[in-house]
Scaffold this motif. Sequence first.
Motif, mmCIF file in Angstrom:
data_model
loop_
_atom_site.group_PDB
_atom_site.id
_atom_site.type_symbol
_atom_site.label_atom_id
_atom_site.label_comp_id
_atom_site.label_asym_id
_atom_site.label_seq_id
_atom_site.Cartn_x
_atom_site.Cartn_y
_atom_site.Cartn_z
ATOM 1 N N ARG A 135 -3.040 4.813 8.488
ATOM 2 C CA ARG A 135 -2.013 3.770 8.605
ATOM 3 C C ARG A 135 -2.481 2.692 9.588
ATOM 4 O O ARG A 135 -3.180 3.003 10.547
ATOM 5 C CB ARG A 135 -0.708 4.358 9.155
ATOM 6 C CG ARG A 135 -0.059 5.410 8.274
ATOM 7 C CD ARG A 135 0.628 4.774 7.061
ATOM 8 N NE ARG A 135 1.177 5.792 6.176
ATOM 9 C CZ ARG A 135 0.503 6.372 5.166
ATOM 10 N NH1 ARG A 135 -0.740 6.018 4.911
ATOM 11 N NH2 ARG A 135 1.087 7.274 4.409
ATOM 12 N N ARG A 167 -0.052 0.037 -3.924
ATOM 13 C CA ARG A 167 0.788 -0.979 -3.272
ATOM 14 C C ARG A 167 0.599 -0.996 -1.758
ATOM 15 O O ARG A 167 1.549 -1.219 -1.008
ATOM 16 C CB ARG A 167 2.263 -0.771 -3.629
ATOM 17 C CG ARG A 167 2.489 -0.849 -5.125
ATOM 18 C CD ARG A 167 3.887 -0.431 -5.484
ATOM 19 N NE ARG A 167 4.133 -0.644 -6.911
ATOM 20 C CZ ARG A 167 5.257 -0.260 -7.516
ATOM 21 N NH1 ARG A 167 6.225 0.303 -6.832
ATOM 22 N NH2 ARG A 167 5.412 -0.464 -8.804
ATOM 23 N N LYS A 168 -0.631 -0.732 -1.352
ATOM 24 C CA LYS A 168 -0.959 -0.854 0.060
ATOM 25 C C LYS A 168 -1.643 -2.192 0.266
ATOM 26 O O LYS A 168 -2.610 -2.517 -0.430
ATOM 27 C CB LYS A 168 -1.920 0.261 0.487
ATOM 28 C CG LYS A 168 -1.223 1.588 0.633
ATOM 29 C CD LYS A 168 -2.187 2.631 1.131
ATOM 30 C CE LYS A 168 -1.478 3.957 1.270
ATOM 31 N NZ LYS A 168 -2.400 5.044 1.555
ATOM 32 N N GLU A 293 5.419 -9.838 -3.705
ATOM 33 C CA GLU A 293 6.067 -9.605 -2.411
ATOM 34 C C GLU A 293 7.182 -8.580 -2.568
ATOM 35 O O GLU A 293 7.840 -8.508 -3.590
ATOM 36 C CB GLU A 293 6.645 -10.913 -1.865
ATOM 37 C CG GLU A 293 5.620 -11.701 -1.080
ATOM 38 C CD GLU A 293 6.194 -12.977 -0.511
ATOM 39 O OE1 GLU A 293 6.127 -13.161 0.709
ATOM 40 O OE2 GLU A 293 6.685 -13.787 -1.305
ATOM 41 N N VAL A 297 3.338 -2.685 0.936
ATOM 42 C CA VAL A 297 3.539 -2.484 2.371
ATOM 43 C C VAL A 297 2.180 -2.500 3.048
ATOM 44 O O VAL A 297 1.166 -2.154 2.437
ATOM 45 C CB VAL A 297 4.234 -1.137 2.692
ATOM 46 C CG1 VAL A 297 5.707 -1.204 2.321
ATOM 47 C CG2 VAL A 297 3.553 0.024 2.017
ATOM 48 N N LYS A 298 2.171 -2.905 4.296
ATOM 49 C CA LYS A 298 0.922 -2.885 5.065
ATOM 50 C C LYS A 298 0.395 -1.457 5.091
ATOM 51 O O LYS A 298 1.162 -0.518 5.199
ATOM 52 C CB LYS A 298 1.203 -3.365 6.509
ATOM 53 C CG LYS A 298 0.488 -4.677 6.822
ATOM 54 C CD LYS A 298 0.728 -5.115 8.250
ATOM 55 C CE LYS A 298 -0.364 -4.812 9.228
ATOM 56 N NZ LYS A 298 -1.717 -4.627 8.941
#
Length: 299
Positions: A135, A167-168, A293, A297-298
């Motif tokens: 993370r 979706r990272k 958008e 997520v980051k």
Amino acid sequence: MYYNPYENTNGNNGKWLKANFHTHAGTGKGTCGAYEIDEVISLYKEAGYDVLTISNHDLFSDVQEYESKHDIMLLNGYEYSQTPHMCCIDGKKVVTGKHQEAVDECIEQGGFVTLNHPNWIHKEYWSHSKLDEMRGYTGIEIYNGVIFRLNGTGLATDIWDYLLSQRKLVWGFGSDDFHRWYDLARAWNMIYCSDKTHEGVKAAIQKGSFYVSTGLILNKFVFENNVIKVSASAKETYVKDNKYIFIGKDGAILHEEFGESACYKLTGEEEYVRVQVVSQHGAMLWTQPVYKEGLFVKA
Ligand SMILES: [Zn+2]
Ligand SMILES: [Zn+2]
């Protein structure tokens, strides 16, 4: 709604800066960083770089004293060298704990982290399971120059698509991983910076306002009415045509076009679209993804 990392790069309020964040130097004869720091910085300056990080194995290099001497921006850093490696950039010290501790500490200190050479030695040196637990890092090396004369492959766009498909939000970086003079300027990052300061560079990186190149310049990247228009060229060549490849989820090729520029109209179904350009004279360029958008997520 899609996010375009190059939204603000078409104005005149900024400058493209050439950067390499993975460089070994100053650790002594026979080691990875065999050349003196002063000498290596000077080589990079001569090769047109604006931003550089000396990132030795588990050794933090504070090189600020060289900034004014060489008129080049220097972000301090080190390469976290427990397997698998990472570059911790613009933090303040080495962390010898677990990977996640090193990432967290670097961010805490105001820096950012890249996961290095994901396909070194064998495919998935950075394994999917290890990637899944990480993370807070900013990106991965999608191109690491030194690996091409070592073992495995320096190209890791497969790992990038693996992460993006989950979706990272992970940006792609290009690095020399400089050990010897023949590693110089194999791949670099061009960062669009409105403020030529350490903070300005880091802010641009967080926004994804940069691309990776082995010799091409991004002339235009416009995203309007769900259409990506892109053109790239080499600095001085009579070769004008490139192959533009638009890539989406799971690395699927959405569209290919040959010419001086290309465009692709999104259907609205795409989660992300990134562009890879291959010049007829051999150089390549990778843009960061335009992505939906709210979906990402980051990392
Ligand atoms: Zn390494
Ligand atoms: Zn290295």
